[in-house]
Scaffold this active site. Structure first.
Site, mmCIF file in Angstrom:
data_model
loop_
_atom_site.group_PDB
_atom_site.id
_atom_site.type_symbol
_atom_site.label_atom_id
_atom_site.label_comp_id
_atom_site.label_asym_id
_atom_site.label_seq_id
_atom_site.Cartn_x
_atom_site.Cartn_y
_atom_site.Cartn_z
ATOM 1 N N ASP A 11 32.586 35.690 26.684
ATOM 2 C CA ASP A 11 33.198 36.222 27.889
ATOM 3 C C ASP A 11 32.434 35.619 29.074
ATOM 4 O O ASP A 11 31.368 35.018 28.898
ATOM 5 C CB ASP A 11 33.086 37.747 27.889
ATOM 6 N N ASP A 13 32.225 37.195 32.906
ATOM 7 C CA ASP A 13 31.570 38.139 33.803
ATOM 8 C C ASP A 13 30.671 39.118 33.067
ATOM 9 O O ASP A 13 31.099 39.802 32.142
ATOM 10 C CB ASP A 13 32.630 38.905 34.603
#
Length: 217
Positions: A11, A13
């Site tokens: 991922d 953020d």
């Protein structure tokens, strides 16, 4: 603990880049421009979801397109102004990986993701964003698409995520999951392995070409 894999899927953020303060600044300014209060935004599940889904819950349908465009520009501007930094250990871990053995899989759109990752000095060869998919996390499609782009068996991928929705997507894709406690407590995260941040992981390429992921502690 050691895990073996053919590819790592990250991922963005709060997994590779620390962007929470940037997001809060951009969203606060954006929300104020529409007369929304922090309480209005807080009632909607935000983390790990695409902006379009969040905005659609906050504003009338006829305002969504313009609002998304304004929000996108606000997020890009804040990132460009130095609003994001790498998560501890991210740059070092990625430097140890062959460029064709990892991908970033994010719920942000391509422009926002590129701005945040670029500001942190991270330039993935493979990037799957909300622009590339029909179903977003917790649906497995984003991670399955990344595995397809990398040309690897999904079962031979390790997902590194901080959000419950992302970890659920990784599990649904049949992948091993590693959770970071950068945004949620460990007890809120269902994963095969849990670490504080990327300083808890290291990777080496074996003589057979596999990735060996070493988990500290």
């Amino acid at each position: 603990m050691r895990l073996t894999a053919d590819a790592l899927l990250f991922d963005s953020d709060e997994t590779l880049v620390s962007s929470l303060r940037s997001v809060v600044r951009a969203w606060t300014r954006w929300a104020q421009s529409y007369g929304l209060t922090p309480a209005d935004v807080a009632r909607v599940e935000v983390h790990g979801r695409p902006a379009a889904a969040i905005v659609a819950e906050l504003l009338p349908a006829e305002q969504v397109a313009e609002a998304l465009a304004r929000l996108e520009e606000a997020e890009i501007a804040d990132a460009a102004a130095g609003g994001v930094v790498p998560v501890p250990g991210a740059v070092e871990l990625l430097a140890s990986l062959p460029a064709d053995r990892w991908a970033v899989v994010t719920s942000a759109n391509r422009r926002v993701a590129g701005a945040r990752l670029g500001q942190a000095g991270i330039h993935p060869k493979f990037l799957v964003t909300v622009d590339d998919i029909t179903h977003h996390k917790p649906h497995p499609e984003p991670f399955l698409l990344a595995a397809e782009q990398l040309g690897v068996d999904p079962a031979r991928c390790v997902v590194v995520e901080d959000a419950p929705a992302g970890l659920a997507a990784g599990r649904a894709a049949g992948m091993t999951t590693i959770a970071l406690t950068t945004t949620h407590r460990a007890q809120e995260l269902e994963a095969d392995v849990t670490v504080a941040d990327l300083t808890g992981l290291s990777v080496r390429v074996t003589e057979g070409g596999q990735l060996e992921v070493l988990v500290a502690g």
